[in-house]
Design a protein around this motif. Sequence first.
Motif, PDB file in Angstrom:
ATOM      1  N   UNK A 138       0.854  -1.186   0.000  1.00  0.00           N
ATOM      2  CA  UNK A 138       0.000   0.000   0.000  1.00  0.00           C
ATOM      3  C   UNK A 138       0.892   1.239   0.000  1.00  0.00           C
ATOM      4  N   UNK A 139       0.582   2.160  -0.886  1.00  0.00           N
ATOM      5  CA  UNK A 139       1.412   3.356  -1.061  1.00  0.00           C
ATOM      6  C   UNK A 139       0.742   4.538  -0.365  1.00  0.00           C
ATOM      7  N   UNK A 219      11.435   7.587  -1.705  1.00  0.00           N
ATOM      8  CA  UNK A 219      10.387   6.608  -1.413  1.00  0.00           C
ATOM      9  C   UNK A 219      10.958   5.538  -0.488  1.00  0.00           C
ATOM     10  N   UNK A 220      10.300   5.333   0.644  1.00  0.00           N
ATOM     11  CA  UNK A 220      10.752   4.378   1.650  1.00  0.00           C
ATOM     12  C   UNK A 220       9.692   3.299   1.847  1.00  0.00           C
ATOM     13  N   UNK A 221      10.138   2.051   1.880  1.00  0.00           N
ATOM     14  CA  UNK A 221       9.250   0.932   2.171  1.00  0.00           C
ATOM     15  C   UNK A 221       9.501   0.403   3.567  1.00  0.00           C
ATOM     16  N   UNK A 222       8.450   0.258   4.350  1.00  0.00           N
ATOM     17  CA  UNK A 222       8.551  -0.281   5.706  1.00  0.00           C
ATOM     18  C   UNK A 222       7.910  -1.658   5.735  1.00  0.00           C
ATOM     19  N   UNK A 223       8.640  -2.648   6.221  1.00  0.00           N
ATOM     20  CA  UNK A 223       8.123  -4.009   6.248  1.00  0.00           C
ATOM     21  C   UNK A 223       8.832  -4.813   7.331  1.00  0.00           C
ATOM     22  N   UNK A 224       8.185  -5.863   7.783  1.00  0.00           N
ATOM     23  CA  UNK A 224       8.821  -6.777   8.734  1.00  0.00           C
ATOM     24  C   UNK A 224       9.786  -7.724   8.028  1.00  0.00           C
ATOM     25  N   UNK A 230       2.577  -7.375   4.687  1.00  0.00           N
ATOM     26  CA  UNK A 230       2.376  -5.972   4.323  1.00  0.00           C
ATOM     27  C   UNK A 230       3.701  -5.269   4.044  1.00  0.00           C
ATOM     28  N   UNK A 231       3.642  -4.356   3.099  1.00  0.00           N
ATOM     29  CA  UNK A 231       4.705  -3.384   2.876  1.00  0.00           C
ATOM     30  C   UNK A 231       4.033  -2.018   2.826  1.00  0.00           C
ATOM     31  N   UNK A 232       4.446  -1.132   3.709  1.00  0.00           N
ATOM     32  CA  UNK A 232       3.922   0.227   3.730  1.00  0.00           C
ATOM     33  C   UNK A 232       4.933   1.110   3.011  1.00  0.00           C
ATOM     34  N   UNK A 233       4.547   1.643   1.870  1.00  0.00           N
ATOM     35  CA  UNK A 233       5.421   2.488   1.076  1.00  0.00           C
ATOM     36  C   UNK A 233       5.015   3.941   1.302  1.00  0.00           C
TER      37      UNK A 233
END
Length: 395
Positions: A138-139, A219-224, A230-233
Motif C-alpha cells: 500500500x502506497x 520513497x521508503x518501504x517499511x516491512x517486517x 504488508x509493505x507500507x510504502x
Amino acid sequence: MPNAKDEFRSQWQEPSDIFSVLLILGGDVIQTALVALTGGIITPVAFSFGWVAYAISALLSSFGENKLIRCGPEIAILAINLQSGYSRPNQSWLLARLLKTYEFWMAKEVKETIDAPPPLRDEEGAIHEVRNIALCVAVYRWSKKRKPGHPAYDWVWWSGLITTVVQLGISVIPFGIQSGNWGVFLITACGSLLAYASGALPQWRQEKWHARTLRVNKTIGLTRGNGSRHVVVVLGENGDLDLEDLAAAWPMEFWSTRVYTLLLAICWLVLLVASTGIKTGTWYLLAVGGLGMLQNLVVAGAPRYPASMGTPIELAKMPDGDRQPEIPAIFAEEKVMWTLMEFEKRFEGHGKRLVSEFFPGDLMAWEEQWWASTDPAERKKLLGQAKRKYFAKRK
C-alpha cells in the motif's frame, strides 16, 4: 499487645506504607507511556505508581547514554530505500509502533482489499476468484493538512487530562470527611505536577522525530521482511520527514536534560519520603495511584492513528488509465511475486528493490525473464500466462 487479627483489620482500614512501596514499581510502563504521548508542550501521562522508579532510571540513562527514549523498537522492521535499494534495520521506536499497529490504522480501502479480495479478470476475459492475499503493498504519502512531529489530539491524549482531574477530585474527598485532611491532595497535586514536568523536557520531541527533512523526493518501504504480509510504502517529497534518517535513531546531545532529570529525581524522592507520612486517607491515595496506573497502561499499549503519532500519512491515489477518478495505490495479489510485479509496473524500479528481500534465492525462468525485460507488452504476456496457468492448475 495487638494480635494478628487486629493488625490485619488495622491494615485493611488504613493501609500504611503501601503507596510509597508502589511508587518504586512499574517504571517501564511509565517509560512507554511517555514515549507514546510526548510531542507537545503538555504530555498528559497521569501520576501513578512507578514514577519514582522511572525518575531514577531516567537519571541514569541521561548521564550514561543521554537518552530519554530507552525502550527499543517493539518489533524488528526494515526501512528500505526503494530508489537506491539500501535496506536499514530500524532503530526508531516510533516507526516500529507505526507498523506494529498497522492492522488498526490501515486505510479502509486496504482493509477491504484484504478481507474481500476483488476477483481477477485476465486478458481473455475469464474471471478468477482470489482466495487469499499473499502480499499487500500500500502506497501512502505525507498529508498536507498537518506537519510531521505535531501530533493530533485523540482520546488517548485527552484521557490523561481527564484522569488528572478525576484524581484531584478524589484527593479532595478527605477534606470533607476527615476534618480537613489535606495530605492526600498535596501528594496528588505535587505528583501530577512532577509527572507533567517529566514529559515536558525538550529532548523528548527532538529525540522522537530526530530526522532531516527531504530536499529531493525519496520513497521508503517499511516491512517486517520476508514472510510478512504488508509493505507500507511512503512517498516523500521536498520538506517531508526523511524516514530513512528517522530509522537510524541517531543519539541526541542535550546537556540540559541531565540537569532536569537530576532535579526531577530529587523531587520524586522527596515526594516518596513525604508519602510515607500519610497515615489517614490512604485508600484515597491508593485509588489515585490505581486510576493513574490504569491510564498509563492504556496509553502505553493503545493503537493510534498516524496523525496522532506525529506521522500524518494518507493513502496515495494513482491514475487508472483514461478512467476517472483516480484509484487507491494498493497492490495485492494471491502470489507475492505477482504483487511485486504489479507494483513495479506502476512504480518503475521500486518493486525490483523488494525482490531480493522477499526472494533471496533463485527465481524461476519466467520471473528472471520478466524482471530482465523492459518491454511492457512482453511483461504483460509473461505475467498473464503465469496467472492463467496457476488458476487452471488450482481448479
